[in-house]
Write a protein that holds these residues in place. Structure first.
Motif, PDB file in Angstrom:
ATOM      1  N   ALA A 203     -41.209 -23.927  25.223  1.00 20.92           N
ATOM      2  CA  ALA A 203     -41.913 -22.913  24.431  1.00 20.92           C
ATOM      3  C   ALA A 203     -41.127 -21.604  24.372  1.00 20.92           C
ATOM      4  CB  ALA A 203     -43.285 -22.641  25.048  1.00 20.92           C
ATOM      5  N   PRO A 204     -41.212 -20.886  23.245  1.00 13.24           N
ATOM      6  CA  PRO A 204     -40.457 -19.631  23.124  1.00 13.24           C
ATOM      7  C   PRO A 204     -40.782 -18.627  24.239  1.00 13.24           C
ATOM      8  CG  PRO A 204     -41.687 -20.111  21.079  1.00 13.24           C
ATOM      9  CD  PRO A 204     -41.946 -21.234  22.008  1.00 13.24           C
ATOM     10  N   LEU A 205     -42.053 -18.493  24.612  1.00 15.86           N
ATOM     11  CA  LEU A 205     -42.400 -17.514  25.654  1.00 15.86           C
ATOM     12  C   LEU A 205     -41.855 -17.935  27.017  1.00 15.86           C
ATOM     13  CD1 LEU A 205     -46.110 -16.575  24.746  1.00 15.86           C
ATOM     14  CD2 LEU A 205     -43.990 -15.457  24.054  1.00 15.86           C
ATOM     15  N   GLY A 206     -41.784 -19.247  27.243  1.00 15.55           N
ATOM     16  CA  GLY A 206     -41.227 -19.762  28.492  1.00 15.55           C
ATOM     17  C   GLY A 206     -39.735 -19.517  28.558  1.00 15.55           C
ATOM     18  N   VAL A 207     -39.049 -19.795  27.449  1.00 17.97           N
ATOM     19  CA  VAL A 207     -37.600 -19.571  27.378  1.00 17.97           C
ATOM     20  C   VAL A 207     -37.301 -18.088  27.560  1.00 17.97           C
ATOM     21  CG1 VAL A 207     -35.639 -19.575  25.776  1.00 17.97           C
ATOM     22  CG2 VAL A 207     -37.073 -21.617  25.996  1.00 17.97           C
ATOM     23  N   GLU A 208     -38.117 -17.249  26.928  1.00 18.04           N
ATOM     24  CA  GLU A 208     -37.912 -15.797  27.061  1.00 18.04           C
ATOM     25  C   GLU A 208     -38.078 -15.355  28.522  1.00 18.04           C
ATOM     26  OE1 GLU A 208     -40.316 -13.318  24.436  1.00 18.04           O
ATOM     27  OE2 GLU A 208     -39.955 -11.586  25.736  1.00 18.04           O
ATOM     28  N   SER A 209     -39.094 -15.875  29.177  1.00 18.83           N
ATOM     29  CA  SER A 209     -39.349 -15.548  30.587  1.00 18.83           C
ATOM     30  C   SER A 209     -38.159 -15.951  31.455  1.00 18.83           C
ATOM     31  CB  SER A 209     -40.620 -16.276  31.041  1.00 18.83           C
ATOM     32  OG  SER A 209     -40.780 -16.226  32.432  1.00 18.83           O
ATOM     33  N   ALA A 210     -37.651 -17.166  31.221  1.00 14.79           N
ATOM     34  CA  ALA A 210     -36.515 -17.686  31.996  1.00 14.79           C
ATOM     35  C   ALA A 210     -35.265 -16.843  31.759  1.00 14.79           C
ATOM     36  CB  ALA A 210     -36.256 -19.140  31.608  1.00 14.79           C
TER      37      ALA A 210
ATOM     38  N   GLY B  16     -45.752 -29.889  27.774  1.00  7.36           N
ATOM     39  CA  GLY B  16     -44.784 -29.981  26.684  1.00  7.36           C
ATOM     40  C   GLY B  16     -43.372 -30.232  27.172  1.00  7.36           C
ATOM     41  N   THR B  17     -43.178 -30.280  28.499  1.00  9.69           N
ATOM     42  CA  THR B  17     -41.859 -30.533  29.082  1.00  9.69           C
ATOM     43  C   THR B  17     -41.929 -31.783  29.970  1.00  9.69           C
ATOM     44  OG1 THR B  17     -41.270 -28.188  29.002  1.00  9.69           O
ATOM     45  CG2 THR B  17     -40.015 -29.559  30.519  1.00  9.69           C
ATOM     46  N   LEU B  18     -42.810 -31.752  30.985  1.00 13.14           N
ATOM     47  CA  LEU B  18     -43.004 -32.942  31.834  1.00 13.14           C
ATOM     48  C   LEU B  18     -44.100 -33.853  31.277  1.00 13.14           C
ATOM     49  CD1 LEU B  18     -42.888 -31.351  35.417  1.00 13.14           C
ATOM     50  CD2 LEU B  18     -41.088 -32.659  34.277  1.00 13.14           C
ATOM     51  N   TYR B  19     -45.050 -33.263  30.585  1.00  9.74           N
ATOM     52  CA  TYR B  19     -46.163 -34.038  29.999  1.00  9.74           C
ATOM     53  C   TYR B  19     -46.289 -33.745  28.506  1.00  9.74           C
ATOM     54  CZ  TYR B  19     -47.651 -35.063  34.750  1.00  9.74           C
ATOM     55  OH  TYR B  19     -47.688 -35.508  36.045  1.00  9.74           O
ATOM     56  N   ASP B  20     -46.662 -34.764  27.758  1.00 11.83           N
ATOM     57  CA  ASP B  20     -46.872 -34.604  26.320  1.00 11.83           C
ATOM     58  C   ASP B  20     -48.310 -34.118  26.099  1.00 11.83           C
ATOM     59  OD1 ASP B  20     -46.523 -34.607  23.638  1.00 11.83           O
ATOM     60  OD2 ASP B  20     -46.565 -36.787  23.399  1.00 11.83           O
ATOM     61  N   SER B  21     -48.588 -32.945  26.606  1.00 12.83           N
ATOM     62  CA  SER B  21     -49.959 -32.454  26.683  1.00 12.83           C
ATOM     63  C   SER B  21     -50.291 -31.361  25.679  1.00 12.83           C
ATOM     64  CB  SER B  21     -50.196 -31.903  28.099  1.00 12.83           C
ATOM     65  OG  SER B  21     -49.122 -31.056  28.471  1.00 12.83           O
ATOM     66  N   MET B  22     -49.265 -30.830  24.988  1.00 11.37           N
ATOM     67  CA  MET B  22     -49.524 -29.674  24.130  1.00 11.37           C
ATOM     68  C   MET B  22     -50.486 -29.938  22.973  1.00 11.37           C
ATOM     69  SD  MET B  22     -48.859 -26.905  25.225  1.00 11.37           S
ATOM     70  CE  MET B  22     -49.301 -26.031  23.717  1.00 11.37           C
TER      71      MET B  22
ATOM     72  N   VAL C 185     -36.089 -27.222  25.012  1.00  8.61           N
ATOM     73  CA  VAL C 185     -36.203 -28.613  24.595  1.00  8.61           C
ATOM     74  C   VAL C 185     -37.291 -28.694  23.529  1.00  8.61           C
ATOM     75  CG1 VAL C 185     -37.600 -29.118  26.649  1.00  8.61           C
ATOM     76  CG2 VAL C 185     -36.556 -30.993  25.398  1.00  8.61           C
ATOM     77  N   CYS C 186     -36.930 -29.291  22.383  1.00  7.71           N
ATOM     78  CA  CYS C 186     -37.868 -29.357  21.244  1.00  7.71           C
ATOM     79  C   CYS C 186     -38.719 -30.611  21.376  1.00  7.71           C
ATOM     80  CB  CYS C 186     -37.104 -29.411  19.921  1.00  7.71           C
ATOM     81  SG  CYS C 186     -36.161 -27.925  19.595  1.00  7.71           S
ATOM     82  N   THR C 187     -39.939 -30.451  21.818  1.00  3.84           N
ATOM     83  CA  THR C 187     -40.819 -31.609  21.972  1.00  3.84           C
ATOM     84  C   THR C 187     -42.050 -31.481  21.073  1.00  3.84           C
ATOM     85  OG1 THR C 187     -42.053 -30.570  23.775  1.00  3.84           O
ATOM     86  CG2 THR C 187     -40.146 -31.912  24.405  1.00  3.84           C
ATOM     87  N   GLY C 188     -42.101 -30.442  20.261  1.00  8.90           N
ATOM     88  CA  GLY C 188     -43.262 -30.218  19.393  1.00  8.90           C
ATOM     89  C   GLY C 188     -42.823 -29.571  18.103  1.00  8.90           C
ATOM     90  N   PRO C 189     -43.707 -28.790  17.481  1.00 12.13           N
ATOM     91  CA  PRO C 189     -43.385 -28.239  16.148  1.00 12.13           C
ATOM     92  C   PRO C 189     -42.449 -27.022  16.160  1.00 12.13           C
ATOM     93  CG  PRO C 189     -45.601 -27.572  16.820  1.00 12.13           C
ATOM     94  CD  PRO C 189     -45.072 -28.472  17.916  1.00 12.13           C
TER      95      PRO C 189
END
Ligand code: MG
Length: 232
Positions: free
Chosen positions: A170-177, A11-17, A187-191
């Motif tokens: 993703a929210p959990l990723g941002v929270e972790s960081a 969802g950041t480097l790849y449009d895989s989500m 970065v908003c790449t999805g819903p």
């Protein structure tokens, strides 16, 4: 001064989500766990084991064994590979090029352990994420949203967390960081809407990787004072 960029993969480097979400949804349907497809976007960043057990607890009131988790995650990974390979996220190569050309050390910080994408990194982003600068689900005891993955990422870059920007969709990723003490960039790449990423601790949120690429200089000029302290 920012010295390193800790970068999420899916969802950041790849449009895989969308494909991960489809594969999870298919697996869960087969084993009788009810979960809307959108739920997997909110859970993104968790390790496979954490995702399986969160849903198992909700549906059955009990976690599944480690062996069963591994088998289920392998099945989900197989479904993911059956779909067409995901594209590199639009703008992601530009972001990485802009960072590397300014001497910023890049480190991958992903909750994934799927080789189908990990093995593509060197071809798609040459020199950016060598094997000794990757944090995957196999390298941490506690996955996102715990701070461990991004703290480990900073350590691999050889810098302190406050000398890093972290890029995650993703929210959990941002929270972790954020909890790790890095400057979290959403970065908003999805819903998932921007305000959800801001609530999770993002200092800045961009609408796409292309937009982020246009603002790299501005981002690197920020200093640690931009990081709101995280209170446990
Ligand atoms: Mg992600």
């Amino acid at each position: 001064m920012i010295k390193a960029a800790l970068v999420d993969m899916d969802g950041t480097l790849y449009d895989s989500m969308p494909l991960h979400s489809k594969a999870w949804h298919r697996l869960m349907g087969e084993i009788g766990i009810h979960a809307p497809e959108d739920e997997f976007f909110l859970d993104e960043g968790m390790t496979g084991e954490a995702t399986i057990n969160k849903l198992a607890m909700k549906e059955w009131g009990k976690a599944v064994s480690k062996e069963e988790c591994e088998a289920l995650y392998a099945r989900k990974a197989r479904y993911f590979r059956e779909y067409d390979a995901p594209e590199v996220m639009r703008g992601a190569k530009r972001v990485i090029d802009e960072l590397m050309s300014r001497g910023i050390v890049c480190v991958l910080v992903t909750g994934s352990g799927q080789n189908s994408l990990l093995n593509r990194l060197e071809d798609d982003f040459p020199g950016a994420f060598p094997p000794d600068r990757r944090v995957t689900s196999r390298d941490v005891k506690n996955g996102k949203p715990h701070p461990e993955p991004f703290m480990r990422g900073a350590a691999l870059a050889g810098v302190r967390p406050e000398e890093c920007i972290a890029i995650d969709n993703a929210p959990l990723g941002v929270e972790s960081a954020h909890r790790a003490g890095t400057m979290a960039i959403g970065v908003c790449t999805g819903p998932i809407p921007a305000d959800v990423l801001k609530a999770a601790g993002a200092v800045k949120v961009y609408g796409s990787m292309d937009e982020l690429a246009d603002h790299v200089d501005e981002l690197l000029a920020e200093d640690a004072r931009a990081v709101r302290p995280y209170f446990l």
